[in-house]
Design a protein around this motif. Sequence first.
Motif, PDB file in Angstrom:
ATOM      1  N   ALA A   5       0.830  -1.198   0.000  1.00  0.00           N
ATOM      2  CA  ALA A   5       0.000   0.000   0.000  1.00  0.00           C
ATOM      3  C   ALA A   5       0.866   1.249   0.000  1.00  0.00           C
ATOM      4  O   ALA A   5       1.988   1.256   0.512  1.00  0.00           O
ATOM      5  CB  ALA A   5      -0.909   0.004   1.217  1.00  0.00           C
ATOM      6  N   ASP A   9      -3.442   5.039  -1.108  1.00  0.00           N
ATOM      7  CA  ASP A   9      -4.400   3.955  -0.863  1.00  0.00           C
ATOM      8  C   ASP A   9      -5.213   4.137   0.411  1.00  0.00           C
ATOM      9  O   ASP A   9      -6.139   3.360   0.665  1.00  0.00           O
ATOM     10  CB  ASP A   9      -3.676   2.603  -0.784  1.00  0.00           C
ATOM     11  CG  ASP A   9      -3.086   2.183  -2.103  1.00  0.00           C
ATOM     12  OD1 ASP A   9      -3.797   2.249  -3.123  1.00  0.00           O
ATOM     13  OD2 ASP A   9      -1.905   1.775  -2.106  1.00  0.00           O
ATOM     14  N   ILE A  52      -2.365  -4.393  -0.801  1.00  0.00           N
ATOM     15  CA  ILE A  52      -3.592  -4.259  -1.575  1.00  0.00           C
ATOM     16  C   ILE A  52      -3.649  -5.371  -2.616  1.00  0.00           C
ATOM     17  O   ILE A  52      -2.649  -5.647  -3.293  1.00  0.00           O
ATOM     18  CB  ILE A  52      -3.631  -2.889  -2.306  1.00  0.00           C
ATOM     19  CG1 ILE A  52      -3.506  -1.729  -1.317  1.00  0.00           C
ATOM     20  CG2 ILE A  52      -4.876  -2.759  -3.175  1.00  0.00           C
ATOM     21  CD1 ILE A  52      -4.663  -1.555  -0.382  1.00  0.00           C
ATOM     22  N   ALA A  61      -8.872  -1.974  -6.597  1.00  0.00           N
ATOM     23  CA  ALA A  61      -8.569  -2.606  -5.309  1.00  0.00           C
ATOM     24  C   ALA A  61      -9.771  -3.440  -4.894  1.00  0.00           C
ATOM     25  O   ALA A  61     -10.889  -2.929  -4.787  1.00  0.00           O
ATOM     26  CB  ALA A  61      -8.264  -1.545  -4.265  1.00  0.00           C
TER      27      ALA A  61
END
Length: 159
Positions: A5, A9, A52, A61
């Motif tokens: 990440a 994010d 992710i 995602a």
Amino acid sequence: MIRTATPADVPVIHALIRELAAYEKAPHEARATPEQLHEALFGERPAAYAHIAEDDATGEAVGFALWFLNFSTWRGVHGIYLEDLFVRPAARGAGHGKALLGELARICVTRGYQRLEWSVLNWNTPAMEFYASLGARPQDEWTVYRLTDESLERLGSSA
């Protein structure tokens, strides 16, 4: 695809945490703000880490894993404690959960960590079956205890 990440994010991680809380029938308990998540994941001294899972076709995602280091006094090394693993229902069955756990296992092996641990709600049979299919075993000799809210404040105030 699984990736580490980034600060960009944080909004999607926050959204996924809210979705997880709803799935676990406790949306009122998910009180973390995006600002708190940013500080925990990307502040001066990160307290946690996240990965992710993205849909290979769209790049969207579809899941995440949020984890932190623990330490085993018996083994003398760190391990990973997986705080949250969540894959959106529409994306389940495509290997994202296994890939997220695989990445955490890879990190453990690479860094010499000897444990990858997590908790699962007793009613979440699909998750338990999934974890068992990967070779994970429940630790039924241990019961998790937790202090929060008023109990935590009361004990902390008495110290």
